[in-house]
Motif scaffolding. Structure first.
Motif, PDB file in Angstrom:
ATOM      1  N   SER A 136      11.367  -9.635   1.058  1.00  0.00           N
ATOM      2  CA  SER A 136      13.208  -8.968   0.642  1.00  0.00           C
ATOM      3  C   SER A 136      13.530  -7.599   0.729  1.00  0.00           C
ATOM      4  CB  SER A 136      12.723  -9.082  -0.927  1.00  0.00           C
ATOM      5  OG  SER A 136      12.117  -8.607  -1.188  1.00  0.00           O
ATOM      6  N   GLU A 137      12.156  -6.908   1.353  1.00  0.00           N
ATOM      7  CA  GLU A 137      13.041  -5.689   1.195  1.00  0.00           C
ATOM      8  C   GLU A 137      13.001  -4.739   3.545  1.00  0.00           C
ATOM      9  OE1 GLU A 137       9.741  -3.283   0.216  1.00  0.00           O
ATOM     10  OE2 GLU A 137      10.051  -4.211  -2.500  1.00  0.00           O
ATOM     11  N   LYS A 139      14.625  -3.970   6.368  1.00  0.00           N
ATOM     12  CA  LYS A 139      16.002  -4.006   6.539  1.00  0.00           C
ATOM     13  C   LYS A 139      16.608  -4.069   7.852  1.00  0.00           C
ATOM     14  CE  LYS A 139      15.912   0.554   3.487  1.00  0.00           C
ATOM     15  NZ  LYS A 139      14.332   0.400   3.087  1.00  0.00           N
TER      16      LYS A 139
END
Length: 672
Positions: A136-137, A139
């Motif tokens: 989820s982190e 980028k």
């Protein structure tokens, strides 16, 4: 708080405990064990399974202003208690709780494909510097390393390495797909062999896998028309049941008969008939690589009598390849070599296809001098002091080269193929024809549709001659060519006005207006095209056109199951009501008859999930990958027919209204 209590008491463990109390009561009855009414073991069942039923009924009535089937069950249970039939009250409550569990079980089985998707969502990602972070982190632009056997955490583009990727979770393809630098990879797919580095092109919440999960979830929330009808029936059946029960009591003077009517009249089987069948069918389709967005689309599909197809990217692969090489005075290898060398500096799709052909055939590609591109006409260069021209007939003539090649050009034009005429110095030395490949399972799919009495139509922007040639290869009977996107839409409306229930099958890009106008739309849901999935009611995740007959058969069977369930539930209820009024059933036996019908409906719907509707598709899929000849394997693409198309560099086809189609624009303005 009320919802939590209801969910807990309706759970599997509490339902089992409730059933144990009821079993003890049955044993007492069999062995003649007498107990005071307040010590009857069935009270345990009434408390565990009856209280949540009563709470559910009151919640729906007061909070949602909904007269539901739970209300009738609660009334029947309370009425049974008032006449001292504790066992009957407990049995009604427990069997209905069991029916709810069976429904949940069916829905859970139907959602098995969705659960598999969710389970495959990677939780972590390994950056190329070695750090491991939550997926989820990640980028946009982050570089991620995926080792063999690992799932890909986000959509991305390979920047280093080569491998084979198992994309079956996304597309239904049974074989891994070879990937190299520049190729796209999708979240949730599995890296089979070599380590690869990718550049993230989406966030975890925007990945292809997450979009697929969201769409499957959304399908669960859309009720089908039949389901809404059943809900309406359930609403008015409740007061009718009360009227009949009161009338039976007053006429016979026996309140037990009135209570029995309430017990058997509950429309639970009627309400279960549609949702269980729809969910089982959607689950069946999901595990076969087909995404059905709503029960309504599934129901409409069963009533269709006309299927309309786009051509490029739908009945064809959308991959431009060299189909024919015609040589004049030189060898085929030399013709391909000089043409590929001249086209090697061009970015045109036709040029790329010719260069790819040369590379695949290990034909040498030479360095060129004085390369020049003439937009809309062709290219020229010098190779070893020879002047080379590659382009359309106008371009060749403008450079002072003439040749009697009209017959060959007309042949390729009638077959819908783009052509590159090649000149060397002052002579035409050859023609290279390019086109798109027909999906090898398309003719079999069309025949299967004709076998089930479904009309097939081709709507395309190609010229009519090319469209007719293509239709003859796949077996489509009705053809309309030279169509703009809005003209495709007009044709669909004409079919609808003439009583046709129309399904449009397209690639979801230039066919979006037609997809939206058709009664039901099916898109080739290649994960590279978000429009394909979003524009249509149904998406073929693996772009397997052979799934169309499977969908029709699945829809027909689903509708038959729904109707059969409704008829069966109504017939059981009607017979039980008559028997109750006549005194042939009491509350206990009435509960058994009624709820046995509910369980039967649920189980009948559950059978849809594992039924085989895909025999044609499996056969076509087998032929897609391998053909056998004396024990040797050969790729079936070698034997497919070739038809025209053009594809932009990123694989998405665009339709230009002012020239009818990109195919025509290229064929007419560039090479013909």
């Amino acid at each position: 708080m009320i919802d939590e209590i209801t969910d807990f008491l309706f759970g599997l463990k509490m339902t089992i405990i409730s059933g144990i109390f009821l079993l003890i009561a049955i044993i007492f009855m069999i062995f003649g064990v007498e107990t005071p009414i307040y010590l009857n073991p069935a009270w345990g069942t009434v408390i565990i399974s009856g209280i949540p039923m009563l709470l559910l009924a009151m919640t729906r009535l007061i909070r949602e202003k909904w007269i539901s089937s739970a209300l009738l069950i609660a009334i029947a249970m309370v009425a049974s208690l008032l006449i001292g039939e504790v066992f009957a009250a407990g049995e009604v409550a427990w069997i209905m709780a069991l029916g709810a569990l069976l429904e949940d079980w069916t829905v859970e089985r139907a959602k098995k494909g969705l659960k598999n998707l969710i389970d495959l969502t990677p939780q972590t990602a390994r950056l190329t510097n070695g750090d491991i972070i939550p997926a989820s982190e990640v980028k946009l632009g982050d570089n991620i390393r995926i080792l063999p056997g690992e799932n890909i955490p986000v959509d991305g583009e390979i920047i280093k390495g080569t491998s084979s990727i198992d994309q079956s979770v996304m597309t239904g393809e049974s074989l891994p797909i070879d990937k190299t630098v520049g190729d796209e990879v999708f979240c949730g797919t599995t890296n089979m062999f070599g380590a690869i580095d990718i550049k993230a092109t989406s966030l975890a919440e925007d990945s292809s896998l997450q979009k697929l999960i969201d769409l499957v979830k959304a399908a669960d929330e859309k009720q089908a028309p039949t389901q809404r009808i059943a809900d309406k029936w359930a609403t008015w059946l409740v007061p009718v049941a009360l009227i009949i029960a009161i009338a039976a009591w007053l006429v016979t003077g026996n309140i037990e008969r009135g209570v029995t009517v309430l017990v058997v009249f509950c429309p639970c089987a009627l309400i279960l008939a549609t949702p269980t069948a729809i969910m089982a069918a959607i689950g069946q389709a999901t595990k076969h690589g087909v995404l059905i967005k709503s029960g309504e689309a599934l129901e409409k599909l069963g009533a269709l009598n006309t299927l309309i197809f786009d051509k490029t990217g739908t009945l064809t692969y959308g991959n431009l390849v060299v189909s024919d090489i015609v040589k004049y005075g030189i060898s085929e290898e030399e013709l391909l070599s000089i043409t590929a060398s001249c086209e090697s500096l061009s970015e045109h799709p036709l040029a790329k296809a010719i260069v790819n052909k040369a590379k695949n055939d290990n034909v040498s590609i030479s360095d060129v001098n004085n390369f020049k591109m003439n937009p809309g006409l062709g290219v020229s260069c010098e190779i070893n002091s020879d002047k080379i021209y590659a382009g359309n007939l106008k371009f060749i003539n403008e450079n002072g080269i003439s040749a009697d090649i009209g017959e060959d050009l007309d042949k390729f034009k009638n077959e819908g193929k783009a052509t590159v005429i090649v000149g060397k110095n002052n002579d035409v030395v050859g023609i290279i024809a390019l086109s798109d490949m027909i999906r090898e399972d398309a003719p079999q799919m069309i025949n299967a549709l004709h076998d089930i009495k479904t009309k097939t139509v081709l709507l395309t922007g190609d010229n009519t001659q090319a469209a007719n040639y293509f239709a003859s290869k796949v077996g489509i009977g009705e053809v309309h060519g030279n169509l703009l996107p809005e003209e495709k839409l007009d044709w669909i409306e004409k079919f609808q006005e003439n009583g046709g229930n129309v399904c449009m099958v397209g690639d979801g890009v230039n066919d979006a207006p037609a997809l939206k106008t058709a009664n039901v739309s099916v898109a080739m849901g290649s994960m590279g095209s978000d429009v394909a999935i979003e524009a249509a009611d149904i998406a073929l995740l693996g772009d397997e056109i052979s799934k169309i007959p499977y969908l029709k058969n699945l829809s027909n069977s689903t509708l038959f199951t729904i109707k059969a369930n409704i008829v069966m539930s109504m017939a059981i209820n009607a017979a039980a009501i008559i028997c109750s009024v006549l005194g042939l059933l009491n509350p206990v036996t009435g509960a058994i008859v009624h709820n046995a019908g509910s369980c039967l409906v649920v189980l009948n719907a559950a059978l849809l999930y594992d039924r085989n509707f895909d025999k044609t598709s499996k056969k076509a899929q087998h032929n897609h990958y391998h053909t056998h000849d004396d024990g040797e394997h050969s790729h079936s693409h070698e034997n497919v027919e070739i038809i025209d198309a053009i594809q932009t560099e990123n694989g998405i086809r665009h339709l230009h209204a002012h020239t009818h189609s990109m195919e025509r624009h290229v064929c007419e303005n560039y090479h013909n």
